[in-house]
Design a protein around this motif. Sequence first.
Motif, PDB file in Angstrom:
ATOM      1  N   ASP A 439       0.731  -1.342   0.133  1.00  0.00           N
ATOM      2  CA  ASP A 439      -0.039  -0.003   0.010  1.00  0.00           C
ATOM      3  C   ASP A 439       0.971   1.144  -0.042  1.00  0.00           C
ATOM      4  OD1 ASP A 439      -2.105  -1.608   0.554  1.00  0.00           O
ATOM      5  OD2 ASP A 439      -1.676  -1.745   2.433  1.00  0.00           O
ATOM      6  N   GLY A 440       0.703   1.962  -1.048  1.00  0.00           N
ATOM      7  CA  GLY A 440       1.477   3.344  -1.087  1.00  0.00           C
ATOM      8  C   GLY A 440       2.982   2.829  -1.601  1.00  0.00           C
ATOM      9  N   VAL A 441       3.603   3.903  -2.052  1.00  0.00           N
ATOM     10  CA  VAL A 441       5.047   3.906  -2.783  1.00  0.00           C
ATOM     11  C   VAL A 441       5.919   3.368  -1.708  1.00  0.00           C
ATOM     12  CG1 VAL A 441       6.724   5.289  -3.688  1.00  0.00           C
ATOM     13  CG2 VAL A 441       4.411   6.028  -4.252  1.00  0.00           C
ATOM     14  N   GLN A 442       6.624   2.538  -2.379  1.00  0.00           N
ATOM     15  CA  GLN A 442       7.706   1.598  -1.512  1.00  0.00           C
ATOM     16  C   GLN A 442       9.060   2.018  -1.948  1.00  0.00           C
ATOM     17  OE1 GLN A 442       6.625  -0.804   1.029  1.00  0.00           O
ATOM     18  NE2 GLN A 442       4.715   0.579   0.447  1.00  0.00           N
ATOM     19  N   ALA A 478      18.530   3.562  -3.212  1.00  0.00           N
ATOM     20  CA  ALA A 478      17.242   2.938  -2.796  1.00  0.00           C
ATOM     21  C   ALA A 478      16.596   3.479  -4.120  1.00  0.00           C
ATOM     22  CB  ALA A 478      16.684   4.171  -1.724  1.00  0.00           C
ATOM     23  N   VAL A 479      15.677   2.104  -4.528  1.00  0.00           N
ATOM     24  CA  VAL A 479      14.772   2.504  -5.771  1.00  0.00           C
ATOM     25  C   VAL A 479      13.529   2.618  -5.503  1.00  0.00           C
ATOM     26  CG1 VAL A 479      14.292   1.383  -8.029  1.00  0.00           C
ATOM     27  CG2 VAL A 479      16.673   1.039  -7.189  1.00  0.00           C
ATOM     28  N   SER A 480      12.589   3.844  -5.924  1.00  0.00           N
ATOM     29  CA  SER A 480      11.433   3.759  -5.671  1.00  0.00           C
ATOM     30  C   SER A 480      10.501   3.044  -6.453  1.00  0.00           C
ATOM     31  CB  SER A 480      11.090   5.316  -5.924  1.00  0.00           C
ATOM     32  OG  SER A 480       9.477   5.460  -5.509  1.00  0.00           O
ATOM     33  N   ILE A 481       9.593   2.660  -5.665  1.00  0.00           N
ATOM     34  CA  ILE A 481       8.598   1.622  -6.251  1.00  0.00           C
ATOM     35  C   ILE A 481       7.363   2.124  -6.354  1.00  0.00           C
ATOM     36  CG2 ILE A 481       7.437  -0.828  -6.279  1.00  0.00           C
ATOM     37  CD1 ILE A 481      10.837  -0.807  -6.697  1.00  0.00           C
ATOM     38  N   PRO A 482       6.730   2.622  -7.555  1.00  0.00           N
ATOM     39  CA  PRO A 482       5.526   3.261  -7.562  1.00  0.00           C
ATOM     40  C   PRO A 482       4.207   2.711  -7.489  1.00  0.00           C
ATOM     41  CG  PRO A 482       6.412   3.084  -9.722  1.00  0.00           C
ATOM     42  CD  PRO A 482       7.360   2.525  -8.787  1.00  0.00           C
ATOM     43  N   ILE A 483       3.077   3.432  -7.276  1.00  0.00           N
ATOM     44  CA  ILE A 483       1.869   2.459  -7.336  1.00  0.00           C
ATOM     45  C   ILE A 483       1.670   1.976  -8.959  1.00  0.00           C
ATOM     46  CG2 ILE A 483      -0.729   3.008  -7.611  1.00  0.00           C
ATOM     47  CD1 ILE A 483      -0.274   5.281  -5.362  1.00  0.00           C
ATOM     48  N   GLY A 484       1.107   0.647  -8.930  1.00  0.00           N
ATOM     49  CA  GLY A 484       1.173  -0.190 -10.095  1.00  0.00           C
ATOM     50  C   GLY A 484       1.841  -1.361 -10.005  1.00  0.00           C
ATOM     51  N   ARG A 504      12.227  -9.188  -8.157  1.00  0.00           N
ATOM     52  CA  ARG A 504      11.011  -9.130  -7.329  1.00  0.00           C
ATOM     53  C   ARG A 504      10.205  -8.497  -8.139  1.00  0.00           C
ATOM     54  NH1 ARG A 504      14.416 -11.528  -4.688  1.00  0.00           N
ATOM     55  NH2 ARG A 504      15.499 -10.758  -2.688  1.00  0.00           N
ATOM     56  N   GLU A 505       8.815  -8.795  -7.800  1.00  0.00           N
ATOM     57  CA  GLU A 505       7.645  -8.169  -8.322  1.00  0.00           C
ATOM     58  C   GLU A 505       6.510  -7.676  -7.468  1.00  0.00           C
ATOM     59  OE1 GLU A 505       3.846  -9.750 -11.500  1.00  0.00           O
ATOM     60  OE2 GLU A 505       5.605 -11.093 -11.057  1.00  0.00           O
ATOM     61  N   TYR A 506       6.294  -6.634  -7.527  1.00  0.00           N
ATOM     62  CA  TYR A 506       5.509  -5.748  -6.620  1.00  0.00           C
ATOM     63  C   TYR A 506       4.110  -5.149  -7.297  1.00  0.00           C
ATOM     64  CZ  TYR A 506      10.313  -5.242  -5.046  1.00  0.00           C
ATOM     65  OH  TYR A 506      11.388  -5.473  -4.498  1.00  0.00           O
ATOM     66  N   VAL A 507       3.148  -5.398  -6.631  1.00  0.00           N
ATOM     67  CA  VAL A 507       1.725  -4.779  -6.878  1.00  0.00           C
ATOM     68  C   VAL A 507       1.437  -3.679  -5.667  1.00  0.00           C
ATOM     69  CG1 VAL A 507      -0.710  -5.059  -7.430  1.00  0.00           C
ATOM     70  CG2 VAL A 507       0.941  -6.848  -8.289  1.00  0.00           C
ATOM     71  N   VAL A 508       1.604  -2.557  -6.249  1.00  0.00           N
ATOM     72  CA  VAL A 508       1.337  -1.305  -5.268  1.00  0.00           C
ATOM     73  C   VAL A 508       0.237  -0.680  -5.347  1.00  0.00           C
ATOM     74  CG1 VAL A 508       2.369   0.517  -4.101  1.00  0.00           C
ATOM     75  CG2 VAL A 508       3.931  -1.224  -4.948  1.00  0.00           C
ATOM     76  N   SER A 509      -0.701  -0.706  -4.235  1.00  0.00           N
ATOM     77  CA  SER A 509      -2.004   0.158  -4.511  1.00  0.00           C
ATOM     78  C   SER A 509      -2.015   1.344  -3.663  1.00  0.00           C
ATOM     79  CB  SER A 509      -3.002  -0.735  -3.852  1.00  0.00           C
ATOM     80  OG  SER A 509      -3.148  -0.508  -2.356  1.00  0.00           O
ATOM     81  N   SER A 510      -2.942   2.268  -3.847  1.00  0.00           N
ATOM     82  CA  SER A 510      -3.158   3.624  -3.392  1.00  0.00           C
ATOM     83  C   SER A 510      -3.798   3.954  -1.984  1.00  0.00           C
ATOM     84  CB  SER A 510      -3.700   4.656  -4.424  1.00  0.00           C
ATOM     85  OG  SER A 510      -4.822   4.203  -4.735  1.00  0.00           O
ATOM     86  N   PHE A 511      -4.357   2.496  -1.690  1.00  0.00           N
ATOM     87  CA  PHE A 511      -4.836   2.374  -0.534  1.00  0.00           C
ATOM     88  C   PHE A 511      -4.290   3.221   0.874  1.00  0.00           C
ATOM     89  CE2 PHE A 511      -5.427   0.401   3.698  1.00  0.00           C
ATOM     90  CZ  PHE A 511      -6.926   0.137   3.578  1.00  0.00           C
ATOM     91  N   GLN A 512      -5.121   3.772   1.371  1.00  0.00           N
ATOM     92  CA  GLN A 512      -4.736   4.525   2.797  1.00  0.00           C
ATOM     93  C   GLN A 512      -5.319   3.799   3.882  1.00  0.00           C
ATOM     94  OE1 GLN A 512      -2.373   6.973   3.046  1.00  0.00           O
ATOM     95  NE2 GLN A 512      -2.113   6.583   0.832  1.00  0.00           N
ATOM     96  N   PRO A 513      -4.760   3.340   4.964  1.00  0.00           N
ATOM     97  CA  PRO A 513      -5.449   2.887   5.893  1.00  0.00           C
ATOM     98  C   PRO A 513      -6.240   4.097   6.605  1.00  0.00           C
ATOM     99  CG  PRO A 513      -2.944   2.590   6.100  1.00  0.00           C
ATOM    100  CD  PRO A 513      -3.125   3.522   5.037  1.00  0.00           C
ATOM    101  N   HIS A 514      -7.289   3.455   7.237  1.00  0.00           N
ATOM    102  CA  HIS A 514      -8.562   4.229   7.562  1.00  0.00           C
ATOM    103  C   HIS A 514      -9.400   3.579   8.910  1.00  0.00           C
ATOM    104  CE1 HIS A 514     -10.155   1.545   4.661  1.00  0.00           C
ATOM    105  NE2 HIS A 514     -11.351   1.745   5.218  1.00  0.00           N
TER     106      HIS A 514
END
Length: 677
Positions: A439-442, A478-484, A504-514
């Motif tokens: 969740d969110g940019v890594q 450090a390498v930024s892993i964007p949403i997507g 490595r394979e990443y799936v990053v969502s824009s979810f925000q804890p709430h």
Amino acid sequence: MKKLYTTLPLLFLPLFLAAQGWPSQYKGVMLQGFYWDSYEASKWTTLQEQAKELGQYFDLVWLPQSAYCGGQSMGYDDLYWFSNYNSSFGTETELRNLISTFKENGIGTIADVVINHRRNVSNWVDFPRETYNGVTYELVSTDICSDDDGGATKQWADQNGYSLSPNKDTGEGWNGMRDLDHKSENVQTSVKAYLKMLLEDLGYIGFRYDMVKGYSGSYTKIYNEYAAPTYSVGECWDGTGTIRNWIDATGKNSAAFDFQFRYTVRNAVNRDDWSQLGKQNDGNWPLISNSYSSGDYRRYAVTFVENHDTERRSNAAQDPIVRDTLAANAYLLAMPGTPCVFLTHWMACKKDLKMMINARKAAGIHNESAFLNHTSNTGYYGVRVIGDKAQLLAVVGHDAASYTPDAQWQQIVSGYHYAYYMNKEAEQAWIDLPSGLYDGVQTAILTAVSNTADAKIVYTTDGSTPTAQSTAVNSGTAVSIPIGTTVLKAALLAGGILGETVTREYVVSSFQPHDITAYVNTDEVGWNSVNFWSWGGDGTHSPNNSSWPGDKVTSTVQKDGRNWYAKTYRINSPDDFINFVFSTNSGSPQTMDVNNISEDTFFVISSQTQGGKHLVEVTSAGIHNAVTEQPAALHTAIYSPDGRLAHTLLPGERIEQALQSLPAGLYISGGKKYVVK
């Protein structure tokens, strides 16, 4: 790397596997896919949804006993062997789909086999009559040991005109269900057919034998030689000498759980004396110890630090690890033997455990790897394990952060009370962020494990294989892993030589804890307070009052002209959720379970009951009065992993129908992930 299961010619398969017991130099990691009463977390459909993720880290998954046992059950009161696989975890079709999907993702499925004892249908000595492939199997009273239940079964049989076997139990007795006489030809015939069915029909790849001290290990030898599982492990709950003798009795065609390994870790953790990891434990060394003079059994050791029998439960009979779960697993996943990770630890600590498994596999550690005590004191213990590709130094304990290795070691992983180092001779690239959903940019840190001072890391983020001409960076970049979706590949470039590619394979969502709020109305039943008992999801939703019936709420808020007892919770990720039971009067009466809640939800306690428990009317979109006996996961919308709205459900539209209308891909709804193919 994808694991492949090769089918050998049938003529040679039994002879090859019968002598195997457990593969030599095996590099796999196993997951215990259940805990006690894990009826939601271990549903066949729930586990199937996780197959792709699990397949990136686990080679084997051990499932709970999968046949019907006459009611809700974890399976240790086994009843049916052949004819009924609609269990507490799902239907037979769902089980077959799970095993097939696991195989497609490189996972072998381990069956929990309970053949020491068996439950009866209606009296002390009757068993199901089952027909499979045209053959009828039925155990009878003379298949029961003569000394079953300390003689109580024989007394009942004599009084009611039945006969038991003339043979006493060949192992330890167990009261409660009928101990089977494995000297009986009928028992052996039935067990052999049962095991063959598990492998050849349902698709399991191996067995976890329950309570093997209940009958002679020579029968496990007979059964494995006949069925030829690729993997076999016995629950021989005892000291190392007894476990070794049992392995010998099987002809070394089965592994065993290394209980002394678990006890050693428990003592070090619970006493907070980490030097005990390198010491003898109560006269017993773990199976993987270097100290045996009569042979090396580490090939046959399935190591673990917690399981469904030792975890903390509602009574005091268990013997849990009380702290430092991460450090305990860091030691487990660095050591030889075949490590078995506990499901609750995986659910609570995925990122750390993924990093540990990646490090184990990067070093090439297998079940027979050599290891050496490296450093030790009360505050930490360090062990050096020699893999096929590199050496891994694991330092664990409350003071692990104070340890500084010499210059030959490069730190690659660290966390609460643990750190992993790899020897620089490994000449490898390391990516610290494991594959998975986030969740969110890594941020992923690239590390050069190399003796070359100016070694670089070359990498790509489009899935292409890096070359010497790809983007080159210094170690520690450090390498930024964007949403997507991002496929990050990296390789070491040292002295002009390009090393092995790490992916490595990443799936990053824009979810925000709430926060979400659970509202409960009790007008129909007249309760003047509500206890909220909560669990599930990422493991952070336990009530503040850890004793049943949980957190008591006495004040109400008014909505839609009605009064509601309300409590707020935090949803931490797209697949996070909360399960509830509501009650009053110190826990009674209570409601049925309500599962998979991940948004503001209104619950109406109904005056209708089922099984003595009140039904709950559930809605997340307004307040209504439609009773559902088994509240389903709440779905009002479907999202893509990057947080975009993919579909809004129409009134009455089911999630399954909606998903069929969407393009292939990964989707999230009601706190659960769905894959559309």
